[in-house]
Design a protein around this motif. Sequence first.
Motif, PDB file in Angstrom:
ATOM      1  N   ALA A 160       0.816  -1.213   0.000  1.00 15.54           N
ATOM      2  CA  ALA A 160       0.000   0.000   0.000  1.00 15.54           C
ATOM      3  C   ALA A 160       0.848   1.260   0.000  1.00 15.54           C
ATOM      4  CB  ALA A 160      -0.929   0.005   1.205  1.00 15.54           C
ATOM      5  N   LEU A 161       2.079   1.168   0.528  1.00 14.94           N
ATOM      6  CA  LEU A 161       2.959   2.328   0.610  1.00 14.94           C
ATOM      7  C   LEU A 161       3.917   2.453  -0.564  1.00 14.94           C
ATOM      8  CD1 LEU A 161       3.884   2.070   4.403  1.00 14.94           C
ATOM      9  CD2 LEU A 161       2.402   3.806   3.362  1.00 14.94           C
ATOM     10  N   ASP A 162       3.994   1.433  -1.391  1.00  9.29           N
ATOM     11  CA  ASP A 162       4.968   1.359  -2.482  1.00  9.29           C
ATOM     12  C   ASP A 162       4.673   2.387  -3.575  1.00  9.29           C
ATOM     13  OD1 ASP A 162       6.753   0.689  -4.459  1.00  9.29           O
ATOM     14  OD2 ASP A 162       6.039  -1.372  -4.720  1.00  9.29           O
ATOM     15  N   MET A 163       5.566   3.352  -3.738  1.00 10.99           N
ATOM     16  CA  MET A 163       5.353   4.415  -4.718  1.00 10.99           C
ATOM     17  C   MET A 163       5.521   3.941  -6.158  1.00 10.99           C
ATOM     18  SD  MET A 163       4.284   7.163  -3.324  1.00 10.99           S
ATOM     19  CE  MET A 163       4.580   8.400  -4.581  1.00 10.99           C
ATOM     20  N   THR A 164       6.074   2.759  -6.354  1.00 10.22           N
ATOM     21  CA  THR A 164       6.225   2.239  -7.720  1.00 10.22           C
ATOM     22  C   THR A 164       5.029   1.407  -8.161  1.00 10.22           C
ATOM     23  OG1 THR A 164       7.333   0.178  -7.064  1.00 10.22           O
ATOM     24  CG2 THR A 164       8.719   2.130  -7.370  1.00 10.22           C
ATOM     25  N   SER A 165       4.075   1.182  -7.248  1.00 10.95           N
ATOM     26  CA  SER A 165       2.912   0.357  -7.573  1.00 10.95           C
ATOM     27  C   SER A 165       1.894   1.145  -8.385  1.00 10.95           C
ATOM     28  CB  SER A 165       2.251  -0.155  -6.288  1.00 10.95           C
ATOM     29  OG  SER A 165       1.053  -0.840  -6.573  1.00 10.95           O
ATOM     30  N   SER A 166       1.249   0.464  -9.319  1.00 11.87           N
ATOM     31  CA  SER A 166       0.190   1.085 -10.114  1.00 11.87           C
ATOM     32  C   SER A 166      -1.197   0.793  -9.536  1.00 11.87           C
ATOM     33  CB  SER A 166       0.258   0.583 -11.556  1.00 11.87           C
ATOM     34  OG  SER A 166       0.080  -0.831 -11.595  1.00 11.87           O
ATOM     35  N   VAL A 167      -1.246   0.047  -8.428  1.00 16.81           N
ATOM     36  CA  VAL A 167      -2.518  -0.288  -7.788  1.00 16.81           C
ATOM     37  C   VAL A 167      -3.038   0.928  -7.031  1.00 16.81           C
ATOM     38  CG1 VAL A 167      -3.648  -1.740  -6.055  1.00 16.81           C
ATOM     39  CG2 VAL A 167      -1.941  -2.730  -7.594  1.00 16.81           C
ATOM     40  N   ASN A 168      -4.276   1.284  -7.253  1.00 15.59           N
ATOM     41  CA  ASN A 168      -4.832   2.462  -6.585  1.00 15.59           C
ATOM     42  C   ASN A 168      -5.710   2.126  -5.387  1.00 15.59           C
ATOM     43  OD1 ASN A 168      -6.838   1.376  -8.204  1.00 15.59           O
ATOM     44  ND2 ASN A 168      -7.678   3.356  -8.810  1.00 15.59           N
ATOM     45  N   ILE A 169      -6.283   0.921  -5.365  1.00 16.02           N
ATOM     46  CA  ILE A 169      -7.160   0.500  -4.268  1.00 16.02           C
ATOM     47  C   ILE A 169      -6.753  -0.908  -3.857  1.00 16.02           C
ATOM     48  CG2 ILE A 169      -9.533  -0.042  -3.584  1.00 16.02           C
ATOM     49  CD1 ILE A 169     -10.420   2.084  -5.663  1.00 16.02           C
ATOM     50  N   LEU A 170      -6.662  -1.137  -2.541  1.00 15.01           N
ATOM     51  CA  LEU A 170      -6.152  -2.406  -2.038  1.00 15.01           C
ATOM     52  C   LEU A 170      -6.973  -2.851  -0.830  1.00 15.01           C
ATOM     53  CD1 LEU A 170      -3.645  -4.320  -2.508  1.00 15.01           C
ATOM     54  CD2 LEU A 170      -2.490  -2.970  -0.725  1.00 15.01           C
ATOM     55  N   LYS A 171      -7.246  -4.140  -0.737  1.00 10.78           N
ATOM     56  CA  LYS A 171      -7.897  -4.689   0.451  1.00 10.78           C
ATOM     57  C   LYS A 171      -6.827  -4.987   1.488  1.00 10.78           C
ATOM     58  CE  LYS A 171     -11.648  -7.128   0.329  1.00 10.78           C
ATOM     59  NZ  LYS A 171     -12.654  -8.189   0.114  1.00 10.78           N
ATOM     60  N   THR A 172      -7.078  -4.619   2.733  1.00 13.27           N
ATOM     61  CA  THR A 172      -6.092  -4.815   3.793  1.00 13.27           C
ATOM     62  C   THR A 172      -6.732  -5.457   5.020  1.00 13.27           C
ATOM     63  OG1 THR A 172      -6.444  -2.653   4.841  1.00 13.27           O
ATOM     64  CG2 THR A 172      -4.849  -2.751   3.046  1.00 13.27           C
ATOM     65  N   ASP A 173      -5.919  -6.180   5.756  1.00 14.89           N
ATOM     66  CA  ASP A 173      -6.300  -6.749   7.050  1.00 14.89           C
ATOM     67  C   ASP A 173      -5.470  -6.040   8.112  1.00 14.89           C
ATOM     68  OD1 ASP A 173      -6.814  -8.161   9.338  1.00 14.89           O
ATOM     69  OD2 ASP A 173      -6.355 -10.141   8.506  1.00 14.89           O
ATOM     70  N   PRO A 174      -6.080  -5.151   8.909  1.00 14.66           N
ATOM     71  CA  PRO A 174      -5.327  -4.391   9.908  1.00 14.66           C
ATOM     72  C   PRO A 174      -4.642  -5.264  10.959  1.00 14.66           C
ATOM     73  CG  PRO A 174      -7.499  -3.447   9.560  1.00 14.66           C
ATOM     74  CD  PRO A 174      -7.496  -4.766   8.864  1.00 14.66           C
ATOM     75  N   VAL A 175      -5.138  -6.480  11.144  1.00 18.38           N
ATOM     76  CA  VAL A 175      -4.632  -7.454  12.118  1.00 18.38           C
ATOM     77  C   VAL A 175      -5.055  -7.098  13.541  1.00 18.38           C
ATOM     78  CG1 VAL A 175      -2.608  -8.631  13.105  1.00 18.38           C
ATOM     79  CG2 VAL A 175      -2.659  -8.072  10.657  1.00 18.38           C
ATOM     80  N   THR A 176      -4.789  -5.884  13.963  1.00 16.37           N
ATOM     81  CA  THR A 176      -5.042  -5.487  15.343  1.00 16.37           C
ATOM     82  C   THR A 176      -6.493  -5.123  15.614  1.00 16.37           C
ATOM     83  OG1 THR A 176      -4.318  -3.257  14.743  1.00 16.37           O
ATOM     84  CG2 THR A 176      -2.690  -4.711  15.745  1.00 16.37           C
ATOM     85  N   VAL A 177      -7.266  -4.862  14.563  1.00 13.88           N
ATOM     86  CA  VAL A 177      -8.684  -4.533  14.710  1.00 13.88           C
ATOM     87  C   VAL A 177      -9.465  -5.156  13.557  1.00 13.88           C
ATOM     88  CG1 VAL A 177      -8.354  -2.357  15.968  1.00 13.88           C
ATOM     89  CG2 VAL A 177      -8.382  -2.349  13.476  1.00 13.88           C
TER      90      VAL A 177
END
Length: 240
Positions: A160-177
């Motif tokens: 999600a933080l990678d500035m070279t990625s062309s992905v604009n929307i990503l599903k994430t699992d926060p883990v802690t919540v």
Amino acid sequence: MSNAMTETTHYTVTKAATKAEQEAQLVDFVRQAVERAIESRGFATLVVSGGSTPKGLFQALSGTDLDWSKVYITLADERCVPETDDLSNAKLVKDNLCQSHAAVANFVPLFLEDESEEACRARFAEHPQLSETYDVVFLGMGGDAHTASIFPEAAERDMALDMTSSVNILKTDPVTVAPLRLTQTRPRLLDTHNLLLQLIGEDKWDVFSGVAEANTPDKPITQFIHQITIPLQVYFAEKK
């Protein structure tokens, strides 16, 4: 507290004594940014965050006399819950921002039930306004230094933080919540004319200033501070 603007630390701070004063500052800033965008290209884009912090700001913005029919609103991130759920950022926006004058704004939700990430990206692509550089992006920050739904413990954090990625929307699992989230990625959120962070209370300031000084890459907000793509404009209110 001091403003900072160096090669790797790219932020300024606007201080207010109270949340009400801060919200007035932000409403004035957004009004001018939206008016400039509409005048220059015929529409404006506003990306907002959820949580309890921006609720009052949303209500204040909704009463602002703008040509809201030419404003496109979407979310920096969203919880994967139905829009009727109180945890839904879409519900927060619809109940507090898309009211009064802003009821005619064009709201594009980030999450739809049973929609895949790929389908979400394709749906966004149907709105060419959301493919251009945003006019205003509002970020928030949690006590763990997460921003949008980019969490320190998430396996998807670096992607999600990678500035070279062309992905604009990503599903994430926060883990802690819980629950799972959708988030716009760092390169997409930094593609804006104005990048704003709303902070309220000394506890949040302590987290922010500590992260800004330490420059710890695994704390997501760090990578929105220590970058030179677009200045991060921090609006800080000492009291709620």
